[in-house]
Motif scaffolding. Structure first.
Motif, mmCIF file in Angstrom:
data_model
loop_
_atom_site.group_PDB
_atom_site.id
_atom_site.type_symbol
_atom_site.label_atom_id
_atom_site.label_comp_id
_atom_site.label_asym_id
_atom_site.label_seq_id
_atom_site.Cartn_x
_atom_site.Cartn_y
_atom_site.Cartn_z
ATOM 1 N N ASN A 189 0.791 -1.057 0.067
ATOM 2 C CA ASN A 189 0.265 -0.035 0.015
ATOM 3 C C ASN A 189 0.997 1.188 -0.026
ATOM 4 O O ASN A 189 0.524 2.244 0.736
ATOM 5 N N GLY A 190 2.053 1.183 -0.905
ATOM 6 C CA GLY A 190 2.880 2.410 -0.749
ATOM 7 C C GLY A 190 2.168 3.616 -1.349
ATOM 8 O O GLY A 190 2.587 4.683 -0.725
ATOM 9 N N ASP A 191 1.033 3.522 -2.129
ATOM 10 C CA ASP A 191 0.363 4.428 -2.718
ATOM 11 C C ASP A 191 -0.413 5.297 -1.734
ATOM 12 O O ASP A 191 -0.941 6.468 -1.970
ATOM 13 N N GLU A 192 -0.598 4.669 -0.576
ATOM 14 C CA GLU A 192 -1.316 5.383 0.713
ATOM 15 C C GLU A 192 -0.296 6.100 1.485
ATOM 16 O O GLU A 192 -0.728 6.914 2.441
ATOM 17 N N LEU A 193 0.878 5.969 1.242
ATOM 18 C CA LEU A 193 1.703 6.648 2.314
ATOM 19 C C LEU A 193 2.266 7.869 2.024
ATOM 20 O O LEU A 193 2.428 8.403 0.823
ATOM 21 N N ASP A 194 2.096 9.004 2.957
ATOM 22 C CA ASP A 194 2.615 10.240 2.875
ATOM 23 C C ASP A 194 3.994 10.208 2.856
ATOM 24 O O ASP A 194 4.716 10.238 4.005
ATOM 25 N N LEU A 195 4.674 10.033 1.715
ATOM 26 C CA LEU A 195 6.018 9.804 1.706
ATOM 27 C C LEU A 195 6.937 10.957 2.055
ATOM 28 O O LEU A 195 7.742 11.037 2.912
ATOM 29 N N ASP A 196 6.449 12.292 1.925
ATOM 30 C CA ASP A 196 7.172 13.335 2.368
ATOM 31 C C ASP A 196 7.250 13.394 3.917
ATOM 32 O O ASP A 196 8.355 13.814 4.628
ATOM 33 N N ALA A 197 5.969 13.206 4.370
ATOM 34 C CA ALA A 197 5.847 12.869 5.958
ATOM 35 C C ALA A 197 6.781 12.176 6.632
ATOM 36 O O ALA A 197 7.523 12.202 7.509
ATOM 37 N N GLY B 243 14.175 12.115 9.132
ATOM 38 C CA GLY B 243 15.118 13.024 8.727
ATOM 39 C C GLY B 243 16.072 12.811 7.333
ATOM 40 O O GLY B 243 17.121 13.246 7.139
ATOM 41 N N PHE B 244 15.299 12.118 6.360
ATOM 42 C CA PHE B 244 16.134 11.652 5.209
ATOM 43 C C PHE B 244 15.755 12.749 4.081
ATOM 44 O O PHE B 244 14.782 13.174 3.990
ATOM 45 N N LYS B 245 17.099 13.055 3.548
ATOM 46 C CA LYS B 245 17.081 14.133 2.457
ATOM 47 C C LYS B 245 17.942 13.870 1.178
ATOM 48 O O LYS B 245 18.178 14.738 0.505
ATOM 49 N N GLY B 246 18.084 12.564 1.185
ATOM 50 C CA GLY B 246 18.877 12.010 0.000
ATOM 51 C C GLY B 246 18.069 11.950 -1.094
ATOM 52 O O GLY B 246 16.924 12.256 -1.434
ATOM 53 N N GLU B 247 18.683 11.080 -2.194
ATOM 54 C CA GLU B 247 18.192 10.729 -3.396
ATOM 55 C C GLU B 247 16.945 10.041 -3.242
ATOM 56 O O GLU B 247 17.042 8.730 -2.574
ATOM 57 N N ARG B 248 15.802 10.210 -3.873
ATOM 58 C CA ARG B 248 14.671 9.336 -3.852
ATOM 59 C C ARG B 248 14.561 8.320 -5.136
ATOM 60 O O ARG B 248 13.738 8.309 -6.092
ATOM 61 N N ALA B 249 15.416 7.432 -5.096
ATOM 62 C CA ALA B 249 15.733 6.600 -6.197
ATOM 63 C C ALA B 249 15.806 5.045 -5.401
ATOM 64 O O ALA B 249 16.588 4.739 -4.249
ATOM 65 N N PRO B 250 15.647 3.839 -6.353
ATOM 66 C CA PRO B 250 15.767 2.674 -5.711
ATOM 67 C C PRO B 250 17.203 2.050 -5.680
ATOM 68 O O PRO B 250 17.302 1.070 -6.559
ATOM 69 N N THR B 251 18.175 2.436 -4.987
ATOM 70 C CA THR B 251 19.428 2.393 -5.238
ATOM 71 C C THR B 251 19.878 1.522 -3.772
ATOM 72 O O THR B 251 19.110 1.675 -2.857
ATOM 73 N N ALA B 252 20.964 1.065 -3.960
ATOM 74 C CA ALA B 252 21.616 0.445 -2.654
ATOM 75 C C ALA B 252 21.960 1.534 -1.689
ATOM 76 O O ALA B 252 21.897 1.457 -0.475
ATOM 77 N N ALA B 253 22.404 2.810 -2.262
ATOM 78 C CA ALA B 253 23.005 3.799 -1.340
ATOM 79 C C ALA B 253 21.819 4.194 -0.516
ATOM 80 O O ALA B 253 21.695 4.588 0.548
ATOM 81 N N THR B 254 20.771 4.608 -1.363
ATOM 82 C CA THR B 254 19.585 5.256 -0.676
ATOM 83 C C THR B 254 18.918 4.170 0.329
ATOM 84 O O THR B 254 18.490 4.465 1.217
ATOM 85 N N LEU B 255 19.082 2.892 0.061
ATOM 86 C CA LEU B 255 18.441 1.761 0.907
ATOM 87 C C LEU B 255 19.326 1.873 2.150
ATOM 88 O O LEU B 255 18.710 1.963 3.135
ATOM 89 N N ARG B 256 20.530 1.982 2.180
ATOM 90 C CA ARG B 256 21.257 2.018 3.178
ATOM 91 C C ARG B 256 20.870 3.314 4.248
ATOM 92 O O ARG B 256 20.832 3.150 5.574
ATOM 93 N N ALA B 257 21.027 4.413 3.382
ATOM 94 C CA ALA B 257 20.525 5.729 4.101
ATOM 95 C C ALA B 257 19.100 5.732 4.788
ATOM 96 O O ALA B 257 19.015 6.086 5.781
ATOM 97 N N LEU B 258 18.347 5.140 4.172
ATOM 98 C CA LEU B 258 16.888 4.845 4.665
ATOM 99 C C LEU B 258 16.698 4.078 5.997
ATOM 100 O O LEU B 258 16.037 4.239 6.924
#
Length: 276
Positions: free
Chosen positions: A10-18, A24-39
Motif C-alpha cells: 500500500n505504498g500509494d497510501e503513504l505520505d512519503l514526504d511526511a 530526517g532523510f534528505k537524500g536521493e529518492r531512487a531505488p538504489t543500494a545507497a538510498t536503501l542504506r541511508a533509509l
C-alpha cells in the motif's frame, strides 16, 4: 489495489514526504543500494521500538493510516510489524523489490520459539544483490545486510553483525559482550500482509507473548542502545558494555520522552504510571 493490498504494501497510501521528514532523510529518492542504506539507518535511529499501546488497552492495528498517525505524525514508535509495514510501504513507493519474511528470535536460546519477527528481503534497480532489512528489532543493524550464504562480518559504527546460511536456515549473528550469538533465524519463504496480521495478533494478545505483560521500549541511536524492560533501564555500547538502573513508575513519562523520544498524551501517561 484490487487485492486489497494482500500482495503489496500500500505504498500509494503513504505520505512519503511526511515519512522522510520524520526520519530526517534528505537524500536521493531512487531505488538504489545507497538510498536503501541511508533509509534503513535513518529509520532505525529515528523511530523507537515500543509496545505501549497494548499496555494502554488498545489493539495494535496494521492499516497504514493508523501506522502513519502513530509512527509518523506523532512522537511514538512501534514494534516490528508496525515498523516494517511503514518501511515496506516507503520502499514500494520508491520502486524497490520487497518480500516479507518471518524470523524466530533466538538470542542464543536453544528452545524453539515462534516465528513472530518481521523482516524484509529487498532488491534494488541497480544490481542483482539481495538485502536483509531489519528495521523493527529495536537494536539495529543500522544498515541492510547483504544476503550471502557465508556473509562477511560487518562493522556498523562498532556494532558487529554477520549472516550465514546453515542447512537451509539463515542465521543473523550479532557480537556482544560474550562474543558472537545467534539473534534470530529465518527462511526465505515469502510472507504476506495477512501473515503479518496473524503474527501481530499473537504478539499483541497472547498471555505467552512478552509484550502483553510489561513495558518494553528500545531506542537505537547508533552510538547507544537504550532498553526499558519493565522498570529496568539498560544502556548498551557497541563493545557490549552496559549500565543498568531501576526506575519507578512515576519516572516513566519523562524517561520515555527524554531518552526514548516517545511523548505520551497526559491521559496515557497517567494510565502507564498507575499500572500495578
Amino acid at each position: 489495489m484490487t487485492d486489497g493490498g494482500a500482495y503489496g504494501w500500500n505504498g500509494d497510501e503513504l505520505d512519503l514526504d511526511a515519512y522522510l521528514e520524520r526520519i530526517g532523510f534528505k537524500g536521493e529518492r531512487a531505488p538504489t543500494a545507497a538510498t536503501l542504506r541511508a533509509l534503513h539507518r535513518a529509520h532505525t535511529t529515528s523511530i523507537p521500538f515500543e509496545n505501549l499501546e497494548i499496555l494502554l488497552g488498545r489493539p495494535i492495528t496494521l492499516d497504514l493510516e493508523t501506522l502513519q498517525r502513530k509512527l509518523i505524525r506523532s512522537k511514538r514508535g512501534g514494534y516490528c510489524y508496525e515498523n516494517v509495514k511503514v518501511f515496506a510501504a516507503a520502499l514500494e513507493r520508491l520502486g524497490y523489490g520487497i518480500t516479507g519474511l518471518h524470523a524466530r528470535v533466538t538470542m542464543g536460546a536453544k528452545a524453539l520459539r515462534p516465528a513472530t519477527h518481521a523482516v524484509l528481503r529487498v532488491t534494488t534497480s541497480t544490481d542483482d544483490r539481495v538485502w536483509l532489512c531489519d528495521v523493527g528489532f529495536g537494536g539495529g543493524p543500522l544498515e541492510p545486510l547483504e544476503l550471502l550464504p557465508d556473509g562477511p562480518e560487518v562493522d556498523q559504527d562498532g556494532w558487529r553483525f554477520r549472516l550465514a546460511e546453515e542447512s537451509g536456515l539463515w542465521v543473523l549473528y550479532q557480537y556482544g559482550a560474550e562474543g558472537w550469538f545467534d539473534r534470530h533465524t529465518f527462511t526465505l519463504n515469502p510472507q504476506y500482509t495477512l501473515d503479518y496480521e496473524v503474527g501481530n495478533h499473537y504478539v499483541s494478545t497472547s498471555p505467552r507473548s512478552p509484550f502483553t505483560t510489561r513495558p518494553f521500549v528500545q531506542r537505537f541511536t547508533g552510538e547507544l542502545h537504550h532498553v526499558l524492560d519493565g522498570t529496568t533501564w539498560t544502556t548498551t555500547h557497541p563493545d557490549g558494555a552496559t549500565e543498568s538502573r531501576q526506575v519507578n513508575a512515576a519516572e516513566l513519562p519523562k524517561l520515555l520522552s527524554d531518552v526514548f523520544d516517545i511523548d505520551l498524551e497526559p491521559a496515557d501517561a497517567t494510565v502507564l504510571t498507575q499500572r500495578p
